[in-house]
Design an enzyme around this catalytic site. Structure first.
Site, PDB file in Angstrom:
ATOM      1  N   HIS A   1       6.607  19.150 -14.471  1.00  0.00           N
ATOM      2  CA  HIS A   1       7.290  18.145 -14.831  1.00  0.00           C
ATOM      3  C   HIS A   1       8.689  17.792 -14.165  1.00  0.00           C
ATOM      4  O   HIS A   1       9.275  16.650 -13.963  1.00  0.00           O
ATOM      5  CB  HIS A   1       7.814  18.024 -16.443  1.00  0.00           C
TER       6      HIS A   1
ATOM      7  N   ASP B   1       8.370   7.698 -20.603  1.00  0.00           N
ATOM      8  CA  ASP B   1       8.515   7.716 -21.926  1.00  0.00           C
ATOM      9  C   ASP B   1      10.167   7.398 -22.239  1.00  0.00           C
ATOM     10  O   ASP B   1      10.687   7.421 -21.679  1.00  0.00           O
ATOM     11  CB  ASP B   1       7.745   8.889 -22.680  1.00  0.00           C
TER      12      ASP B   1
ATOM     13  N   TYR C   1       5.438  14.377 -22.538  1.00  0.00           N
ATOM     14  CA  TYR C   1       4.977  14.112 -20.983  1.00  0.00           C
ATOM     15  C   TYR C   1       4.117  12.869 -20.906  1.00  0.00           C
ATOM     16  O   TYR C   1       3.028  12.912 -20.084  1.00  0.00           O
ATOM     17  CB  TYR C   1       4.123  15.533 -20.684  1.00  0.00           C
ATOM     18  N   SER C   2       4.400  11.938 -21.608  1.00  0.00           N
ATOM     19  CA  SER C   2       4.010  10.572 -21.409  1.00  0.00           C
ATOM     20  C   SER C   2       4.506   9.945 -20.177  1.00  0.00           C
ATOM     21  O   SER C   2       5.104   8.848 -20.469  1.00  0.00           O
ATOM     22  CB  SER C   2       3.906   9.812 -22.587  1.00  0.00           C
ATOM     23  N   ASN C   3       4.323  10.400 -19.083  1.00  0.00           N
ATOM     24  CA  ASN C   3       4.961   9.952 -17.781  1.00  0.00           C
ATOM     25  C   ASN C   3       3.919   9.882 -16.489  1.00  0.00           C
ATOM     26  O   ASN C   3       3.076  10.766 -16.578  1.00  0.00           O
ATOM     27  CB  ASN C   3       6.172  10.500 -17.357  1.00  0.00           C
TER      28      ASN C   3
ATOM     29  N   HIS D   1       0.782  -1.180  -0.235  1.00  0.00           N
ATOM     30  CA  HIS D   1      -0.019   0.088   0.002  1.00  0.00           C
ATOM     31  C   HIS D   1       0.780   1.316  -0.062  1.00  0.00           C
ATOM     32  O   HIS D   1       1.813   1.307   0.847  1.00  0.00           O
ATOM     33  CB  HIS D   1      -0.872  -0.025   1.414  1.00  0.00           C
TER      34      HIS D   1
END
EC number: 5.4.99.62
Length: 132
Positions: A99, A28, A121-123, A20
């Protein structure tokens, strides 16, 4: 040989060991990975596997209570953001940070999973929930 579930042994081990509030980042091609943080590099070529492909598999196997995204995704990659938000279960908290802050938060994740994604920004940082 394993027949079902996550076949990549490194990724399966991370998922199996999550507790948890543990966090994992899916990133990316360009996301820097801090020294000392485990890297699972699944990239084969630009665009493959995609961020969304990996997110689908991850969400199939992990209960997520919170995600963290870069604020910049809203303007720089709204289609990616829309796809992410559609996949989340009800009640998942969505937090936006810069970012730079997202990259700093990666210092404390269990692993960064590198995809072949080559859109900006594909994170995402995914925080594990609890099933009890």
């Amino acid at each position: 040989m394993k027949k079902h579930g996550i076949l990549n042994s490194d990724l399966a081990k991370i998922v199996d060991d999550l507790g948890h509030t543990d966090r994992v980042c899916i990133g990316d091609l360009g996301l820097p990975i801090p020294s000392g943080v485990r890297k699972i590099d699944l990239s084969l070529k630009a665009g493959f596997p995609s961020f969304q492909d990996l997110l689908d598999v991850y969400l199939e196997h992990v209960l997520v209570e919170k995600i963290i995204l870069a604020e910049e995704i809203k303007e720089q990659n709204p289609e990616q953001l829309s796809q992410i938000l559609r996949k989340l279960d009800d009640g998942v908290t969505v937090e936006y940070v810069s970012h730079e802050q997202l990259k700093a938060l990666n210092q404390d994740v269990k692993a960064v999973i590198r995809t072949g994604e080559n859109t900006p920004y594909s994170n995402i940082i995914l925080q594990s929930g609890v099933t009890i």
